[in-house]
Write a protein that holds these residues in place. Sequence first.
Motif, short mmCIF file in Angstrom:
data_model
loop_
_atom_site.label_atom_id
_atom_site.label_comp_id
_atom_site.label_asym_id
_atom_site.label_seq_id
_atom_site.Cartn_x
_atom_site.Cartn_y
_atom_site.Cartn_z
N LEU A 118 0.82 -1.21 0.00
CA LEU A 118 0.00 0.00 0.00
C LEU A 118 0.86 1.26 0.00
CD1 LEU A 118 -2.80 -0.92 2.59
CD2 LEU A 118 -2.94 -0.97 0.09
N PHE A 119 2.05 1.16 0.56
CA PHE A 119 2.95 2.30 0.60
C PHE A 119 3.89 2.32 -0.61
CE2 PHE A 119 1.70 2.25 5.05
CZ PHE A 119 1.52 3.61 5.30
N GLY A 120 3.66 1.46 -1.57
CA GLY A 120 4.40 1.51 -2.83
C GLY A 120 5.76 0.86 -2.82
N LEU A 121 6.07 0.03 -1.82
CA LEU A 121 7.36 -0.65 -1.82
C LEU A 121 7.38 -1.71 -2.92
CD1 LEU A 121 7.34 0.65 1.09
CD2 LEU A 121 8.73 -1.30 1.80
N LEU A 122 8.41 -1.68 -3.74
CA LEU A 122 8.52 -2.65 -4.82
C LEU A 122 8.90 -4.02 -4.27
CD1 LEU A 122 10.34 -0.44 -7.49
CD2 LEU A 122 7.88 -0.90 -7.24
N LEU A 123 8.65 -5.05 -5.07
CA LEU A 123 8.73 -6.42 -4.60
C LEU A 123 10.04 -6.77 -3.92
CD1 LEU A 123 7.32 -9.14 -4.40
CD2 LEU A 123 8.27 -9.72 -6.65
N PHE A 124 11.18 -6.41 -4.54
CA PHE A 124 12.46 -6.82 -3.99
C PHE A 124 12.70 -6.17 -2.63
CE2 PHE A 124 17.06 -6.23 -3.42
CZ PHE A 124 17.47 -7.54 -3.47
N ARG A 125 12.50 -4.84 -2.56
CA ARG A 125 12.70 -4.14 -1.28
C ARG A 125 11.64 -4.57 -0.26
NH1 ARG A 125 11.48 1.94 0.45
NH2 ARG A 125 12.51 1.89 2.48
N ARG A 126 10.44 -4.81 -0.75
CA ARG A 126 9.36 -5.20 0.15
C ARG A 126 9.67 -6.50 0.86
NH1 ARG A 126 4.98 -5.02 -3.36
NH2 ARG A 126 4.51 -7.25 -3.37
N SER A 127 10.20 -7.45 0.13
CA SER A 127 10.51 -8.75 0.71
C SER A 127 11.52 -8.63 1.84
CB SER A 127 11.06 -9.69 -0.38
OG SER A 127 11.45 -10.92 0.17
N GLY A 128 12.55 -7.79 1.63
CA GLY A 128 13.56 -7.60 2.66
C GLY A 128 13.01 -6.87 3.88
N ARG A 129 12.19 -5.84 3.65
CA ARG A 129 11.62 -5.09 4.76
C ARG A 129 10.68 -5.97 5.58
NH1 ARG A 129 13.27 -1.59 7.71
NH2 ARG A 129 11.16 -0.89 8.23
N VAL A 130 9.86 -6.78 4.92
CA VAL A 130 8.94 -7.68 5.63
C VAL A 130 9.72 -8.62 6.53
CG1 VAL A 130 7.29 -9.57 5.36
CG2 VAL A 130 7.08 -7.52 3.94
N ARG A 131 10.79 -9.20 5.99
CA ARG A 131 11.63 -10.11 6.79
C ARG A 131 12.25 -9.38 7.98
NH1 ARG A 131 15.14 -11.05 3.23
NH2 ARG A 131 16.62 -9.48 3.99
N ASP A 132 12.77 -8.17 7.73
CA ASP A 132 13.45 -7.43 8.79
C ASP A 132 12.51 -7.08 9.93
OD1 ASP A 132 15.78 -7.59 7.36
OD2 ASP A 132 15.67 -5.53 6.58
N VAL A 133 11.32 -6.57 9.61
CA VAL A 133 10.44 -6.13 10.70
C VAL A 133 9.83 -7.32 11.44
CG1 VAL A 133 9.93 -3.89 9.66
CG2 VAL A 133 8.43 -5.84 9.16
N LEU A 134 9.58 -8.42 10.75
CA LEU A 134 9.07 -9.61 11.44
C LEU A 134 10.14 -10.18 12.39
CD1 LEU A 134 7.00 -11.44 8.69
CD2 LEU A 134 6.14 -10.36 10.75
N LYS A 135 11.39 -10.10 12.00
CA LYS A 135 12.45 -10.53 12.91
C LYS A 135 12.59 -9.57 14.08
CE LYS A 135 15.33 -13.21 9.71
NZ LYS A 135 16.65 -13.34 9.05
N THR A 136 12.42 -8.28 13.80
CA THR A 136 12.51 -7.27 14.87
C THR A 136 11.50 -7.53 15.97
OG1 THR A 136 13.38 -5.55 13.41
CG2 THR A 136 12.21 -4.81 15.39
N VAL A 137 10.27 -7.90 15.60
CA VAL A 137 9.22 -8.13 16.60
C VAL A 137 9.10 -9.60 16.98
CG1 VAL A 137 7.93 -6.09 15.84
CG2 VAL A 137 7.40 -8.33 14.84
N ASP A 138 10.09 -10.39 16.58
CA ASP A 138 10.17 -11.79 16.98
C ASP A 138 8.97 -12.61 16.49
OD1 ASP A 138 11.45 -13.95 18.15
OD2 ASP A 138 10.52 -13.67 20.10
N LEU A 139 8.61 -12.39 15.21
CA LEU A 139 7.51 -13.16 14.60
C LEU A 139 7.94 -13.91 13.35
CD1 LEU A 139 4.45 -10.70 14.84
CD2 LEU A 139 4.90 -12.73 16.24
N TRP A 140 9.22 -13.91 13.05
CA TRP A 140 9.66 -14.55 11.81
C TRP A 140 9.37 -16.05 11.83
CZ3 TRP A 140 10.38 -13.52 7.05
CH2 TRP A 140 11.13 -14.35 6.23
#
Length: 341
Positions: A118-140
């Motif tokens: 929804l915020f316009g993140l393209l697929l490649f960057r989006r995949s990395g950001r999703v992984r990073d934030v899920l690891k940050t909140v211990d949900l990976w």
Amino acid sequence: MASDEKTARPEAEAPPPAVVMRDVSRRFGSVTAVNSLSLEVASGSLLGVIGPSGSGKTTTIRMLIGALTPTSGEVRVLGEEPRRFRARTRERIGYMPQSFILYPDLTARENVDFVASLFGLLLFRRSGRVRDVLKTVDLWDVRSRRASDLSGGMQRRLELACALVHDPALLVLDEPTAGLDPLLRQSAWGELHRLRESGRTVIVTTQYVSEAEECDHVVLISDGRVIAQSTPEGLRREALGGEVVEIETEQVFDGTRLEALPAVREIRQRGPRQFLAVIENAGQATPGLMQRIASEGGKVAYVREFRPSFDDVFAALVERSREEGRETGPELSGETPSRPS
């Protein structure tokens, strides 16, 4: 010939405040939820808006993000009026609401990925950001689990991940640590500190008064009004009337004998051999206190800084505010009796 005058170097200008609220009120019919609230949030700081349930915190936050319009007063966020945010300004704000609003049938990863898209993140960057934030909140490790199957604490962390995924400049979090166990609350605050240190501005509401220690600046709200705002240490001084040292003597000692000392603002006797001394500067005044006790025939067993919990600080400031309100009276203060939401 060299000039004796030094060329003045212009100081770097401080960035404008991220948030400004001036004399803001919000009424719902005859009910006043927020009453004449004013505050400023410095860019790159971590502000805690603290108060009990029903004190008006959520209403304040909803006015900041543009979900509610103030009945009166002025609100500016990132230099703009929230109800007139440009699209680019909205993209610089991350918001975590108090209630769970994610898609229950999507997995944890799918929820975060959807918000990122929804915020316009393209697929490649989006995949990395999703992984990073899920690891940050211990949900990976539970990224493939549906949101509806997550515990309440996990759902709160998933919402936090969604608020972080687009890397906002201003992060507004309504009760982000509610329902988290102490270890996860500590982890969440560690991430908020990291964001602040990276230059982000963070606004957090909480009813956990002890979390004031985690903030750069604290606004205490009760009954829809700001009753105090300062640094955590500043609030302690305001609640106690200055710095406080706790003194215990080896024999019975009447601490009121010290009230004649110029540095002493108040003595609070707590027992036959124990009392609190409220003073302007503990480091400078303590040697004089000990000397006076000795001259009065006493002997100090120990002296130490007295640091009350923020529950005690908040209770003292609320009580003082209510006493001032009773002395002023609604007809003099101009306040409308209210029931905050």
